[in-house]
Structures are given as C-alpha cells and as structure tokens.
Motif scaffolding. Structure first.
Motif, PDB file in Angstrom:
ATOM      1  N   LEU A 188    -103.726  42.686  44.388  1.00 33.17           N
ATOM      2  CA  LEU A 188    -103.503  42.452  42.963  1.00 33.17           C
ATOM      3  C   LEU A 188    -103.031  43.721  42.263  1.00 33.17           C
ATOM      4  O   LEU A 188    -102.162  43.672  41.394  1.00 33.17           O
ATOM      5  N   ARG A 189    -103.602  44.846  42.632  1.00 33.83           N
ATOM      6  CA  ARG A 189    -103.175  46.112  42.025  1.00 33.83           C
ATOM      7  C   ARG A 189    -101.722  46.419  42.381  1.00 33.83           C
ATOM      8  O   ARG A 189    -100.963  46.889  41.551  1.00 33.83           O
ATOM      9  N   THR A 190    -101.337  46.144  43.632  1.00 34.17           N
ATOM     10  CA  THR A 190     -99.956  46.371  44.058  1.00 34.17           C
ATOM     11  C   THR A 190     -99.002  45.478  43.286  1.00 34.17           C
ATOM     12  O   THR A 190     -97.932  45.917  42.856  1.00 34.17           O
ATOM     13  N   SER A 191     -99.397  44.213  43.082  1.00 30.99           N
ATOM     14  CA  SER A 191     -98.518  43.308  42.340  1.00 30.99           C
ATOM     15  C   SER A 191     -98.430  43.713  40.871  1.00 30.99           C
ATOM     16  O   SER A 191     -97.411  43.477  40.234  1.00 30.99           O
ATOM     17  N   SER A 192     -99.466  44.345  40.355  1.00 32.15           N
ATOM     18  CA  SER A 192     -99.398  44.788  38.964  1.00 32.15           C
ATOM     19  C   SER A 192     -98.437  45.954  38.812  1.00 32.15           C
ATOM     20  O   SER A 192     -97.774  46.096  37.795  1.00 32.15           O
ATOM     21  N   LYS A 193     -98.321  46.806  39.830  1.00 34.37           N
ATOM     22  CA  LYS A 193     -97.366  47.907  39.780  1.00 34.37           C
ATOM     23  C   LYS A 193     -95.938  47.381  39.854  1.00 34.37           C
ATOM     24  O   LYS A 193     -95.035  47.973  39.292  1.00 34.37           O
ATOM     25  N   LEU A 198     -98.981  37.442  35.829  1.00 38.56           N
ATOM     26  CA  LEU A 198     -99.099  37.561  37.277  1.00 38.56           C
ATOM     27  C   LEU A 198     -98.266  36.509  37.990  1.00 38.56           C
ATOM     28  O   LEU A 198     -98.314  35.336  37.645  1.00 38.56           O
ATOM     29  N   PRO A 199     -97.499  36.901  39.014  1.00 41.10           N
ATOM     30  CA  PRO A 199     -96.743  35.905  39.779  1.00 41.10           C
ATOM     31  C   PRO A 199     -97.672  35.001  40.598  1.00 41.10           C
ATOM     32  O   PRO A 199     -98.841  35.291  40.774  1.00 41.10           O
ATOM     33  N   THR A 200     -97.137  33.891  41.101  1.00 42.53           N
ATOM     34  CA  THR A 200     -97.941  32.860  41.764  1.00 42.53           C
ATOM     35  C   THR A 200     -98.605  33.325  43.049  1.00 42.53           C
ATOM     36  O   THR A 200     -99.733  32.965  43.321  1.00 42.53           O
ATOM     37  N   GLY A 201     -97.942  34.123  43.879  1.00 36.56           N
ATOM     38  CA  GLY A 201     -98.476  34.532  45.181  1.00 36.56           C
ATOM     39  C   GLY A 201     -99.851  35.172  45.144  1.00 36.56           C
ATOM     40  O   GLY A 201    -100.773  34.737  45.814  1.00 36.56           O
ATOM     41  N   PRO A 202    -100.048  36.220  44.364  1.00 37.05           N
ATOM     42  CA  PRO A 202    -101.361  36.858  44.331  1.00 37.05           C
ATOM     43  C   PRO A 202    -102.480  35.977  43.796  1.00 37.05           C
ATOM     44  O   PRO A 202    -103.634  36.247  44.050  1.00 37.05           O
ATOM     45  N   ARG A 203    -102.148  34.922  43.074  1.00 38.36           N
ATOM     46  CA  ARG A 203    -103.202  34.002  42.637  1.00 38.36           C
ATOM     47  C   ARG A 203    -103.896  33.364  43.836  1.00 38.36           C
ATOM     48  O   ARG A 203    -105.110  33.206  43.848  1.00 38.36           O
ATOM     49  N   TRP A 204    -103.130  33.004  44.855  1.00 35.45           N
ATOM     50  CA  TRP A 204    -103.730  32.419  46.059  1.00 35.45           C
ATOM     51  C   TRP A 204    -104.574  33.440  46.801  1.00 35.45           C
ATOM     52  O   TRP A 204    -105.607  33.098  47.363  1.00 35.45           O
ATOM     53  N   ALA A 253    -120.451  43.721  43.013  1.00 37.16           N
ATOM     54  CA  ALA A 253    -119.733  44.666  42.152  1.00 37.16           C
ATOM     55  C   ALA A 253    -118.226  44.600  42.394  1.00 37.16           C
ATOM     56  O   ALA A 253    -117.438  44.613  41.455  1.00 37.16           O
ATOM     57  N   VAL A 254    -117.819  44.487  43.659  1.00 37.12           N
ATOM     58  CA  VAL A 254    -116.393  44.385  43.964  1.00 37.12           C
ATOM     59  C   VAL A 254    -115.839  43.049  43.472  1.00 37.12           C
ATOM     60  O   VAL A 254    -114.720  42.976  42.966  1.00 37.12           O
ATOM     61  N   ALA A 255    -116.625  41.971  43.597  1.00 38.35           N
ATOM     62  CA  ALA A 255    -116.178  40.663  43.106  1.00 38.35           C
ATOM     63  C   ALA A 255    -115.979  40.685  41.590  1.00 38.35           C
ATOM     64  O   ALA A 255    -115.003  40.132  41.080  1.00 38.35           O
ATOM     65  N   ARG A 309    -112.222  40.918  36.945  1.00 38.00           N
ATOM     66  CA  ARG A 309    -111.698  41.643  35.772  1.00 38.00           C
ATOM     67  C   ARG A 309    -110.226  41.998  35.947  1.00 38.00           C
ATOM     68  O   ARG A 309    -109.434  41.867  35.012  1.00 38.00           O
ATOM     69  N   THR A 310    -109.884  42.446  37.143  1.00 34.48           N
ATOM     70  CA  THR A 310    -108.484  42.779  37.419  1.00 34.48           C
ATOM     71  C   THR A 310    -107.611  41.547  37.313  1.00 34.48           C
ATOM     72  O   THR A 310    -106.521  41.582  36.749  1.00 34.48           O
ATOM     73  N   ARG A 311    -108.101  40.436  37.857  1.00 33.33           N
ATOM     74  CA  ARG A 311    -107.353  39.166  37.787  1.00 33.33           C
ATOM     75  C   ARG A 311    -107.121  38.766  36.342  1.00 33.33           C
ATOM     76  O   ARG A 311    -106.036  38.333  35.973  1.00 33.33           O
ATOM     77  N   ARG A 312    -108.135  38.917  35.520  1.00 33.65           N
ATOM     78  CA  ARG A 312    -108.014  38.559  34.100  1.00 33.65           C
ATOM     79  C   ARG A 312    -106.975  39.426  33.405  1.00 33.65           C
ATOM     80  O   ARG A 312    -106.148  38.930  32.631  1.00 33.65           O
ATOM     81  N   GLU A 313    -106.986  40.730  33.706  1.00 34.93           N
ATOM     82  CA  GLU A 313    -106.002  41.631  33.102  1.00 34.93           C
ATOM     83  C   GLU A 313    -104.590  41.306  33.556  1.00 34.93           C
ATOM     84  O   GLU A 313    -103.654  41.302  32.764  1.00 34.93           O
ATOM     85  N   LEU A 314    -104.446  41.017  34.847  1.00 41.08           N
ATOM     86  CA  LEU A 314    -103.115  40.713  35.369  1.00 41.08           C
ATOM     87  C   LEU A 314    -102.613  39.354  34.899  1.00 41.08           C
ATOM     88  O   LEU A 314    -101.413  39.154  34.755  1.00 41.08           O
TER      89      LEU A 314
END
Length: 90
Positions: free
Chosen positions: A82-87, A41-47, A24-26, A31-36
């Motif tokens: 990811l949530r922090t980078s979205s903010k 989304l910047p390169t760092g959080p992708r890794w 469920a967390v995965a 989903r969050t990754r897709r939205e961001l």
C-alpha cells in the motif's frame, strides 16, 4: 514455581506480545488504507489489503495461532504494498 509452570507462563507472555504486535500492525494497515482511499487508491492494492485482513482474521494459518509471525509478515507485506502504491500516486 516448577519448570512446567514457568514454560507455560513464558509461552503465554510471548504469545500475548506477538498478538499485540500483530494487532498494532493491523491497525496501522487500516489507517494507511483509509488515508490511501481518500487519495484515490487503485483497485489492485484493495485486494491485497482485504486479503491480508482476511488472513489475519481467519483461524487457518501457515503456523499455529499462538505464533503470530506469519500474520505479522502478511500484514507488513500488505502495508509495504500500500505504501508503494501511494508513492506511485504522487
């Protein structure tokens, strides 16, 4: 039922519940990754995202696989990152 069977059944149910939580967390992470990604989304959080997914999928863990607590922790940390980078984008 004898004691051994009871322990095995309880252990299997606990492992199944932890696996369900990890999946469920995965799914939430994906989903969050897709939205961001749509938001630029910047390169760092992708890794961080791919590292968390890889850690979840690979068979080598800090704890044995029937105990998914480490997988859940890594996925939650990636989701938080990811949530922090979205903010920061807003």
């Amino acid at each position: 039922m004898d004691t051994t069977t009871t322990v095995i059944v309880v252990g299997a149910l606990l492992a199944a519940a932890l696996l369900a939580a990890a999946v469920a967390v995965a799914v939430r992470l994906v989903r969050t990754r897709r939205e961001l990604r749509r938001a630029g989304l910047p390169t760092g959080p992708r890794w961080i995202f791919w590292g968390a997914v890889l850690y979840f999928v690979l068979p080598t863990d800090l704890l044995p696989d029937p105990v998914y607590l480490d997988d859940i922790g890594v996925l939650l940390l990636a989701l938080r990152s990811l949530r922090t980078s979205s903010k920061d984008l807003v």
